[in-house]
Design an enzyme around this catalytic site. Sequence first.
Site, PDB file in Angstrom:
ATOM      1  N   HIS A   1       0.838  -1.203   0.000  1.00 30.97           N
ATOM      2  CA  HIS A   1       0.000   0.000   0.000  1.00 30.97           C
ATOM      3  C   HIS A   1       0.872   1.252   0.000  1.00 30.97           C
ATOM      4  O   HIS A   1       1.933   1.282   0.618  1.00 30.97           O
ATOM      5  CB  HIS A   1      -0.929   0.004   1.219  1.00 30.97           C
TER       6      HIS A   1
ATOM      7  N   GLU B   1      -4.133   1.273  -7.354  1.00 31.38           N
ATOM      8  CA  GLU B   1      -4.521   2.342  -6.433  1.00 31.38           C
ATOM      9  C   GLU B   1      -3.679   3.583  -6.693  1.00 31.38           C
ATOM     10  O   GLU B   1      -2.597   3.735  -6.106  1.00 31.38           O
ATOM     11  CB  GLU B   1      -4.295   1.893  -4.983  1.00 31.38           C
TER      12      GLU B   1
HETATM   13  P1  PGA Z   1      -9.854   5.362   0.443  1.00 30.06           P
HETATM   14  O1  PGA Z   1      -8.628   4.373   0.645  1.00 30.06           O
HETATM   15  O2  PGA Z   1     -11.015   4.532  -0.051  1.00 30.06           O
HETATM   16  O3  PGA Z   1     -10.119   5.942   1.811  1.00 30.06           O
HETATM   17  O4  PGA Z   1      -9.425   6.395  -0.550  1.00 30.06           O
HETATM   18  C1  PGA Z   1      -8.382   3.411  -0.339  1.00 30.06           C
HETATM   19  C2  PGA Z   1      -7.118   2.682  -0.065  1.00 30.06           C
HETATM   20  O5  PGA Z   1      -6.182   3.255   0.491  1.00 30.06           O
HETATM   21  O6  PGA Z   1      -7.036   1.488  -0.382  1.00 30.06           O
END
Ligand code: PGA
Length: 259
Positions: A103, A175
Amino acid sequence: MHVVEAAARPLIGTSWKMNLAPDQARAYVRRLRTQAADDAWGSRTIFVLPPYVDIGVAREELSGSRVLYGAQNVHHADAGAYTGEISAQMLAALGCRIVEVGHSERRRDELETDELIGAKVAAIRRYGMWPLVCVGESGAQHDDGLSMQVVVGQLERIFERTTDEDARSLLVAYEPWWAIGAGATAAPLEHIARLHADIHMWLSERWPGGDQIPVLYGGSVDLSNAAPLLATSGVDGLFVGRAALDPLTFAAICRAGLT
Ligand code: PGA
């Protein structure tokens, strides 16, 4: 058969990040389990990734339900003198199915590298769980038109040593960093469709059967955009952060697009 293929698509999951202490976690998963029982999610695969300290609660409350659970991180070694760390062996013993790695918050705050993330992928596979590998570019890289170049670099380094066999149990989440967290909005659908197509192409060229690896989208997914995101070409699921901290909202996102 591709192992993850056994998990029906779309896959819709959440990481709670560093939220919800064990009592709150228990209340959350009980509500979610109640929602699961009414069978409004079709055959979708639903998962939650709580903080480590809540995994025991998830095991108690979700074992035998259709909601899978897992972890947000793992150490790359199996055991040893690693103060404060948690191994894949421990997570597997708690019934975790999916373990997130890579992440952007961990890359940014804990300085995790693609090489380390690759070692974590191998550890997760040694214990039979599914790595959920996050990739994505920064806002500046996006603005410079480098999105795919950056993501391909991440994929190449993370999966440098991933075997054909282990690739059969991978999940990938695209992401974009600039679409994550408070103040951000989800990436435009055309951008997501383009990146997902490129990621699918890379995966299919890297391993036999790589075209079957699910690619989820994450970054400001909420109740209003979940259905159009799920309908976007190449999007095999959603990975949700803050909008899913309310279990009823998460349950509704899990129903998105179904009539
Ligand atoms: P968010 O986070 O939906 O709060 O933008 C997504 C993530 O970090 O996977």
